[in-house]
Design a protein around this motif. Structure first.
Motif, PDB file in Angstrom:
ATOM      1  N   ASP A  60       0.858  -1.194   0.000  1.00 31.23           N
ATOM      2  CA  ASP A  60       0.000   0.000   0.000  1.00 31.23           C
ATOM      3  C   ASP A  60       0.891   1.239   0.000  1.00 31.23           C
ATOM      4  O   ASP A  60       2.109   1.139   0.175  1.00 31.23           O
ATOM      5  CB  ASP A  60      -0.910  -0.002   1.246  1.00 31.23           C
ATOM      6  CG  ASP A  60      -2.158   0.857   1.050  1.00 31.23           C
ATOM      7  OD1 ASP A  60      -2.264   1.538   0.010  1.00 31.23           O
ATOM      8  OD2 ASP A  60      -3.026   0.852   1.928  1.00 31.23           O
ATOM      9  N   GLU A  61       0.265   2.401  -0.202  1.00 30.61           N
ATOM     10  CA  GLU A  61       1.019   3.641  -0.070  1.00 30.61           C
ATOM     11  C   GLU A  61       0.434   4.458   1.068  1.00 30.61           C
ATOM     12  O   GLU A  61      -0.759   4.384   1.361  1.00 30.61           O
ATOM     13  CB  GLU A  61       1.058   4.441  -1.383  1.00 30.61           C
ATOM     14  CG  GLU A  61      -0.249   5.065  -1.803  1.00 30.61           C
ATOM     15  CD  GLU A  61      -0.068   6.072  -2.935  1.00 30.61           C
ATOM     16  OE1 GLU A  61       0.722   5.817  -3.862  1.00 30.61           O
ATOM     17  OE2 GLU A  61      -0.738   7.125  -2.888  1.00 30.61           O
ATOM     18  N   VAL A  62       1.330   5.213   1.730  1.00 27.96           N
ATOM     19  CA  VAL A  62       0.917   6.003   2.890  1.00 27.96           C
ATOM     20  C   VAL A  62       1.264   7.458   2.607  1.00 27.96           C
ATOM     21  O   VAL A  62       2.388   7.750   2.166  1.00 27.96           O
ATOM     22  CB  VAL A  62       1.681   5.512   4.158  1.00 27.96           C
ATOM     23  CG1 VAL A  62       1.150   6.191   5.405  1.00 27.96           C
ATOM     24  CG2 VAL A  62       1.602   4.007   4.300  1.00 27.96           C
ATOM     25  N   LEU A 209       5.211  13.419  -4.437  1.00 23.28           N
ATOM     26  CA  LEU A 209       4.522  12.998  -5.659  1.00 23.28           C
ATOM     27  C   LEU A 209       3.188  13.735  -5.787  1.00 23.28           C
ATOM     28  O   LEU A 209       2.594  14.120  -4.774  1.00 23.28           O
ATOM     29  CB  LEU A 209       4.255  11.482  -5.607  1.00 23.28           C
ATOM     30  CG  LEU A 209       5.481  10.556  -5.625  1.00 23.28           C
ATOM     31  CD1 LEU A 209       5.062   9.127  -5.354  1.00 23.28           C
ATOM     32  CD2 LEU A 209       6.212  10.652  -6.949  1.00 23.28           C
ATOM     33  N   PRO A 210       2.696  13.887  -7.024  1.00 22.34           N
ATOM     34  CA  PRO A 210       1.387  14.544  -7.185  1.00 22.34           C
ATOM     35  C   PRO A 210       0.253  13.604  -6.783  1.00 22.34           C
ATOM     36  O   PRO A 210       0.252  12.431  -7.162  1.00 22.34           O
ATOM     37  CB  PRO A 210       1.326  14.844  -8.694  1.00 22.34           C
ATOM     38  CG  PRO A 210       2.288  13.885  -9.314  1.00 22.34           C
ATOM     39  CD  PRO A 210       3.333  13.552  -8.293  1.00 22.34           C
ATOM     40  N   ARG A 211      -0.679  14.126  -6.000  1.00 25.07           N
ATOM     41  CA  ARG A 211      -1.860  13.351  -5.596  1.00 25.07           C
ATOM     42  C   ARG A 211      -3.047  14.318  -5.539  1.00 25.07           C
ATOM     43  O   ARG A 211      -2.860  15.530  -5.485  1.00 25.07           O
ATOM     44  CB  ARG A 211      -1.659  12.716  -4.202  1.00 25.07           C
ATOM     45  CG  ARG A 211      -0.675  11.563  -4.158  1.00 25.07           C
ATOM     46  CD  ARG A 211      -1.186  10.356  -4.931  1.00 25.07           C
ATOM     47  NE  ARG A 211      -0.270   9.236  -4.906  1.00 25.07           N
ATOM     48  CZ  ARG A 211       0.709   9.011  -5.779  1.00 25.07           C
ATOM     49  NH1 ARG A 211       0.926   9.865  -6.754  1.00 25.07           N
ATOM     50  NH2 ARG A 211       1.471   7.934  -5.691  1.00 25.07           N
ATOM     51  N   TYR A 212      -4.276  13.795  -5.534  1.00 23.37           N
ATOM     52  CA  TYR A 212      -5.464  14.634  -5.384  1.00 23.37           C
ATOM     53  C   TYR A 212      -5.888  14.660  -3.913  1.00 23.37           C
ATOM     54  O   TYR A 212      -5.874  13.615  -3.258  1.00 23.37           O
ATOM     55  CB  TYR A 212      -6.616  14.099  -6.225  1.00 23.37           C
ATOM     56  CG  TYR A 212      -6.378  14.271  -7.708  1.00 23.37           C
ATOM     57  CD1 TYR A 212      -6.523  15.525  -8.310  1.00 23.37           C
ATOM     58  CD2 TYR A 212      -5.988  13.198  -8.496  1.00 23.37           C
ATOM     59  CE1 TYR A 212      -6.288  15.692  -9.670  1.00 23.37           C
ATOM     60  CE2 TYR A 212      -5.750  13.358  -9.855  1.00 23.37           C
ATOM     61  CZ  TYR A 212      -5.899  14.607 -10.434  1.00 23.37           C
ATOM     62  OH  TYR A 212      -5.655  14.776 -11.774  1.00 23.37           O
ATOM     63  N   GLY A 216     -10.370  17.271  -4.504  1.00 22.86           N
ATOM     64  CA  GLY A 216     -10.043  17.075  -5.924  1.00 22.86           C
ATOM     65  C   GLY A 216      -8.951  18.004  -6.422  1.00 22.86           C
ATOM     66  O   GLY A 216      -8.698  18.084  -7.632  1.00 22.86           O
ATOM     67  N   ASN A 217      -8.281  18.730  -5.512  1.00 25.05           N
ATOM     68  CA  ASN A 217      -7.180  19.607  -5.937  1.00 25.05           C
ATOM     69  C   ASN A 217      -5.883  18.809  -6.020  1.00 25.05           C
ATOM     70  O   ASN A 217      -5.624  17.960  -5.161  1.00 25.05           O
ATOM     71  CB  ASN A 217      -6.974  20.747  -4.916  1.00 25.05           C
ATOM     72  CG  ASN A 217      -8.230  21.564  -4.748  1.00 25.05           C
ATOM     73  OD1 ASN A 217      -8.865  21.925  -5.734  1.00 25.05           O
ATOM     74  ND2 ASN A 217      -8.601  21.822  -3.501  1.00 25.05           N
ATOM     75  N   LEU A 218      -5.102  19.137  -7.053  1.00 27.05           N
ATOM     76  CA  LEU A 218      -3.809  18.470  -7.200  1.00 27.05           C
ATOM     77  C   LEU A 218      -2.832  19.062  -6.181  1.00 27.05           C
ATOM     78  O   LEU A 218      -2.683  20.275  -6.096  1.00 27.05           O
ATOM     79  CB  LEU A 218      -3.289  18.700  -8.627  1.00 27.05           C
ATOM     80  CG  LEU A 218      -2.187  17.793  -9.116  1.00 27.05           C
ATOM     81  CD1 LEU A 218      -2.606  16.333  -9.076  1.00 27.05           C
ATOM     82  CD2 LEU A 218      -1.784  18.168 -10.541  1.00 27.05           C
ATOM     83  N   ILE A 219      -2.206  18.196  -5.400  1.00 28.89           N
ATOM     84  CA  ILE A 219      -1.306  18.672  -4.347  1.00 28.89           C
ATOM     85  C   ILE A 219       0.018  17.905  -4.392  1.00 28.89           C
ATOM     86  O   ILE A 219       0.109  16.850  -5.015  1.00 28.89           O
ATOM     87  CB  ILE A 219      -1.931  18.491  -2.938  1.00 28.89           C
ATOM     88  CG1 ILE A 219      -2.414  17.031  -2.766  1.00 28.89           C
ATOM     89  CG2 ILE A 219      -3.040  19.465  -2.672  1.00 28.89           C
ATOM     90  CD1 ILE A 219      -2.472  16.575  -1.355  1.00 28.89           C
TER      91      ILE A 219
END
Ligand code: CAO
Length: 262
Positions: A60-62, A209-212, A216-219
């Motif tokens: 999994d990712e944390v 890394l880019p995540r939402y 729904g904002n890219l962070i």
């Protein structure tokens, strides 16, 4: 017969091989055979024994973004008390808190697989890369230690490990393990269970890394992958996944972790 393409006509590969002499380079070094000893000898024994365990893998990712911020502040406070605080003591404490809910992951199986012992102490082992090689000391009774106390223990174990002076009391009676390979690099690993333990987690490198986010904002997020291995004779996938979810929840929401700290 295979053919090599040629502008005018094709030449059979076998004939090309016949025409060109083999390149023989002089060997500059000499082969060296050494006896297997010390930490490597222990590794041979433990890992050969581990081969008999049917490993189940779960990944999994944390998102550690909140924890990265909090650790910056805690690191400064810890330094004032003479202790180096990395992420490892926090990962270890969160594992212990999750083990309280899933005690089967802190158990051991006898060699004939007739009895399972649920261990009262959370003696959490950590894979340590030392000048002599891999060794796995453990922090005893993590369930009763604060994060700062775990950090102090880790500092002590690291100094002993670097000096090649870890004693048998620090190396024995581990009940669960974590391997932070991310301090060196890599994202995923397939950790090998340290018998008679039944589970181990490998932690990858923390990466931005880019995540939402929830809206729904890219962070920019601080992401770490975790790879768990469990002994599938006594641990099923659902238990492993629930344990991992609990551990992940504590690390992603340090405020929840603080509320439950004893
Ligand atoms: N990703 C990115 N950075 C990380 C990280 C990760 N997963 N984990 C720790 N770091 C950071 C630390 O916070 C520290 O940075 P700061 O100086 O800013 O605090 C830096 O990396 C170095 O950490 P460290 O190695 O001194 O201390 P640690 O407590 O994080 O790790 C130990 C201790 C013993 C786990 C580690 O030194 C080690 O030996 N790792 C290798 C384990 C290994 O070999 N596993 C494979 C086993 S199978 O062969």
């Amino acid at each position: 017969e295979q053919f090599v393409p040629n502008k005018s006509k094709s030449t059979p590969v076998s004939r090309v091989a016949e025409q060109s002499p083999a390149i023989v380079r002089p060997v500059l070094g000499k082969d060296r055979t050494e006896p297997i000893k010390g930490i490597t000898k222990t590794m041979v024994k433990v890992m050969s024994e581990a081969l008999t365990i049917p490993h189940f893998g779960y990944y999994d990712e944390v998102d550690l973004s909140n924890l990265v911020q909090l650790r910056k502040e805690m690191k400064y406070v810890a330094e004032k008390r003479g202790i180096k605080l990395s992420y490892m003591p926090i990962f270890i404490k969160a594992a212990s808190m999750a083990l309280t809910d899933f005690p089967v992951l802190n158990s051991s199986l006898d060699s004939k697989c007739q009895h399972i012992t649920y261990k009262a102490s959370h003696n959490i082992g950590l894979a340590m890369d030392t000048p002599e090689g891999l060794t796995v000391p453990n922090v005893k009774n993590v369930q009763s230690l604060s994060v700062l106390e775990i950090a102090g223990e880790l500092n002590r174990l690291q100094s002993l490990g670097n000096a090649g002076k870890l004693g048998s009391s620090d190396l024995s009676n581990g009940t669960f393990s974590l391997s932070n390979i991310g301090t060196i690099g890599g994202t995923y690993a397939r950790p090998i269970i340290h018998p008679p333990q039944v589970a181990i987690g490998a932690l990858g490198k923390i990466q931005v890394l880019p995540r939402y986010d929830y809206h729904g904002n890219l962070i920019k997020a601080h992401i770490m992958n975790v790879s768990w291995s469990a002994d599938h004779r006594v641990i099923d996938g659902a238990t492993m996944a629930r344990f991992s979810n609990k551990w992940k929840e504590l690390l992603e929401n340090p405020s929840k972790m603080i509320l439950d700290l004893k």
